[in-house]
Design an enzyme around this catalytic site. Sequence first.
Site, PDB file in Angstrom:
ATOM      1  N   ARG A  39     -25.060 -29.543  68.475  1.00  0.00           N
ATOM      2  CA  ARG A  39     -23.724 -29.170  68.962  1.00  0.00           C
ATOM      3  C   ARG A  39     -23.374 -27.753  68.503  1.00  0.00           C
ATOM      4  O   ARG A  39     -22.813 -26.973  69.263  1.00  0.00           O
ATOM      5  CB  ARG A  39     -22.695 -30.169  68.407  1.00  0.00           C
ATOM      6  N   ASP A  76     -21.100 -37.938  80.177  1.00  0.00           N
ATOM      7  CA  ASP A  76     -19.664 -38.168  80.006  1.00  0.00           C
ATOM      8  C   ASP A  76     -19.073 -38.699  81.298  1.00  0.00           C
ATOM      9  O   ASP A  76     -19.575 -38.393  82.386  1.00  0.00           O
ATOM     10  CB  ASP A  76     -18.940 -36.882  79.601  1.00  0.00           C
TER      11      ASP A  76
HETATM   12  O1  CP3 Z   1     -23.041 -42.356  72.780  1.00  0.00           O
HETATM   13  C1  CP3 Z   1     -22.442 -42.633  73.845  1.00  0.00           C
HETATM   14  O2  CP3 Z   1     -21.543 -43.501  73.897  1.00  0.00           O
HETATM   15  C2  CP3 Z   1     -22.865 -41.981  75.130  1.00  0.00           C
HETATM   16  C3  CP3 Z   1     -22.166 -40.823  75.569  1.00  0.00           C
HETATM   17  C4  CP3 Z   1     -20.684 -40.874  75.941  1.00  0.00           C
HETATM   18  C5  CP3 Z   1     -19.815 -39.786  75.670  1.00  0.00           C
HETATM   19  N1  CP3 Z   1     -18.622 -40.040  76.265  1.00  0.00           N
HETATM   20  C6  CP3 Z   1     -20.176 -38.587  74.914  1.00  0.00           C
HETATM   21  C7  CP3 Z   1     -19.108 -37.747  74.343  1.00  0.00           C
HETATM   22  C8  CP3 Z   1     -19.946 -41.829  76.641  1.00  0.00           C
HETATM   23  C9  CP3 Z   1     -20.368 -43.217  77.124  1.00  0.00           C
HETATM   24  C10 CP3 Z   1     -18.644 -41.273  76.863  1.00  0.00           C
HETATM   25  C11 CP3 Z   1     -17.585 -41.967  77.606  1.00  0.00           C
HETATM   26  C12 CP3 Z   1     -16.268 -41.348  77.708  1.00  0.00           C
HETATM   27  N2  CP3 Z   1     -15.950 -40.025  77.813  1.00  0.00           N
HETATM   28  C13 CP3 Z   1     -15.055 -42.101  77.809  1.00  0.00           C
HETATM   29  C14 CP3 Z   1     -14.958 -43.600  77.843  1.00  0.00           C
HETATM   30  C15 CP3 Z   1     -15.067 -44.214  76.484  1.00  0.00           C
HETATM   31  C16 CP3 Z   1     -13.899 -43.901  75.577  1.00  0.00           C
HETATM   32  O3  CP3 Z   1     -14.152 -43.198  74.564  1.00  0.00           O
HETATM   33  O4  CP3 Z   1     -12.787 -44.345  75.843  1.00  0.00           O
HETATM   34  C17 CP3 Z   1     -14.002 -41.170  77.907  1.00  0.00           C
HETATM   35  C18 CP3 Z   1     -12.512 -41.498  78.023  1.00  0.00           C
HETATM   36  C19 CP3 Z   1     -14.579 -39.863  77.921  1.00  0.00           C
HETATM   37  C20 CP3 Z   1     -13.873 -38.558  78.063  1.00  0.00           C
HETATM   38  C21 CP3 Z   1     -14.023 -37.754  76.827  1.00  0.00           C
HETATM   39  N3  CP3 Z   1     -15.194 -37.124  76.448  1.00  0.00           N
HETATM   40  C22 CP3 Z   1     -13.033 -37.478  75.860  1.00  0.00           C
HETATM   41  C23 CP3 Z   1     -11.596 -37.975  75.912  1.00  0.00           C
HETATM   42  C24 CP3 Z   1     -13.629 -36.657  74.898  1.00  0.00           C
HETATM   43  C25 CP3 Z   1     -12.929 -35.997  73.719  1.00  0.00           C
HETATM   44  C26 CP3 Z   1     -12.681 -36.941  72.638  1.00  0.00           C
HETATM   45  C27 CP3 Z   1     -13.800 -36.919  71.660  1.00  0.00           C
HETATM   46  O5  CP3 Z   1     -14.198 -37.986  71.184  1.00  0.00           O
HETATM   47  O6  CP3 Z   1     -14.245 -35.808  71.343  1.00  0.00           O
HETATM   48  C28 CP3 Z   1     -14.991 -36.487  75.246  1.00  0.00           C
HETATM   49  C29 CP3 Z   1     -16.016 -35.730  74.505  1.00  0.00           C
HETATM   50  C30 CP3 Z   1     -17.282 -36.450  74.149  1.00  0.00           C
HETATM   51  N4  CP3 Z   1     -17.964 -37.302  74.960  1.00  0.00           N
HETATM   52  C31 CP3 Z   1     -17.999 -36.323  72.925  1.00  0.00           C
HETATM   53  C32 CP3 Z   1     -19.150 -37.120  73.062  1.00  0.00           C
HETATM   54  C33 CP3 Z   1     -20.274 -37.263  72.053  1.00  0.00           C
HETATM   55  C34 CP3 Z   1     -17.626 -35.415  71.765  1.00  0.00           C
HETATM   56  C35 CP3 Z   1     -17.995 -34.029  72.145  1.00  0.00           C
HETATM   57  C36 CP3 Z   1     -18.169 -33.085  70.973  1.00  0.00           C
HETATM   58  O7  CP3 Z   1     -19.247 -33.108  70.362  1.00  0.00           O
HETATM   59  O8  CP3 Z   1     -17.255 -32.297  70.742  1.00  0.00           O
END
Ligand code: CP3
Length: 342
Positions: A39, A76
């Site tokens: 990252r 995502d």
């Molecule tokens: O390991 C896994 O679960 C697989 C990958 C995965 C990610 N997002 C990677 C991610 C999956 C299945 C998701 C689903 C996702 N993304 C959802 C549904 C599940 C839930 O958490 O309710 C939603 C609402 C999202 C949209 C999303 N993506 C948000 C709101 C955010 C920011 C919040 C956060 O946790 O940072 C993300 C970013 C995100 N998606 C990260 C990851 C690993 C973090 C990114 C980083 O490294 O900054």
Amino acid sequence: MNKIRKPILDVLQGREPEHRPVWLMRQAGRYLPEYREIRAKSKNFLNMCLTPDLATEITLQPIRRFHMDAAILFADILLIPMALGVPLDFREGEGPVLQEVQEKELEKLVYDAKKVEAVFETVRRVKKELPPQTALIGFCGSPWTVACYMIDGNSRSHFSKTRSWAQDKPELLDKIIHTLIDASEKYLVSQINAGAEVIQLFDSWAGLLSGQNFTRFVIEPTRLLVERIKKIHPSIPIIGFPREAREGYGPYIRETGVDGLSIDQSLDLDIAKRDLQSIKPLQGNLDPSLLVKGGKEMQEALAQMLTKMGPCHIANLGHGVVPETPVEHVRDMVNFVQAFKI
Ligand code: CP3
């Protein structure tokens, strides 16, 4: 030759698994030092999702360390709006920001598979690398939850604009949702063609709706999407996760056609067992904060969950792993579940 069985597929297809299966939502992510290293070097999060080398590596990181029973594709839920042409940005410390969809522009949303081709390449690569007993889970967001982000642009106001469309402009919301059902069908069928063996539908904001609107915008779109995928791939199990749906979980499990239901931590396990597990296998629902605490408290909660739910169950959290989770606690949870007898 004796074919190696995958415990998660056993549970979802109604067979007794050889051991209790476990995986964790957000198992690839910021709690892992090797994820944070990638990252820190990457331009942005979206680029990580769309670079098969990186996405494959990140998908496999937790499997190498902990040997969960399933890998979940690193991607995502907001890649579908991106494939529909909506500008998307993941800002540091702020989460995702999308350009809000305007009423007059709904016709312009057209799914372009080329924009997400990298995701399917990641699925192919991960499939080749996974141990034979580990299942590969593909996923997308459910139409309602993805519509929330497309209409409001971000989650800051708890999707107030989307909720007002649900009340005042339901036909417009139906239109976006139908565009999303079409795009999600194509996207998921491509993931399955590339090697995904289970699909999970994330409806993180299902709990914002109730009554008729829950039926119209959560149950009905999910039922249609499941029906269309099953027409093409009848044997691929689909897990639904209508987070915080409360009394909506019952109609969801009975009416959408999903093969398994993921439940959040607010649901009482005795009630879940009586009203839901009697219908379909369940997944969940350890509180992610217990994984942060670890130790005896976590193990007691795990033992209680596993004893209550029996083998027709996939161990998981009630929502995703949070970044402050100690790596050792994840190892303890996976080992504890896989070694659990009875
Ligand atoms: O390991 C896994 O679960 C697989 C990958 C995965 C990610 N997002 C990677 C991610 C999956 C299945 C998701 C689903 C996702 N993304 C959802 C549904 C599940 C839930 O958490 O309710 C939603 C609402 C999202 C949209 C999303 N993506 C948000 C709101 C955010 C920011 C919040 C956060 O946790 O940072 C993300 C970013 C995100 N998606 C990260 C990851 C690993 C973090 C990114 C980083 O490294 O900054």
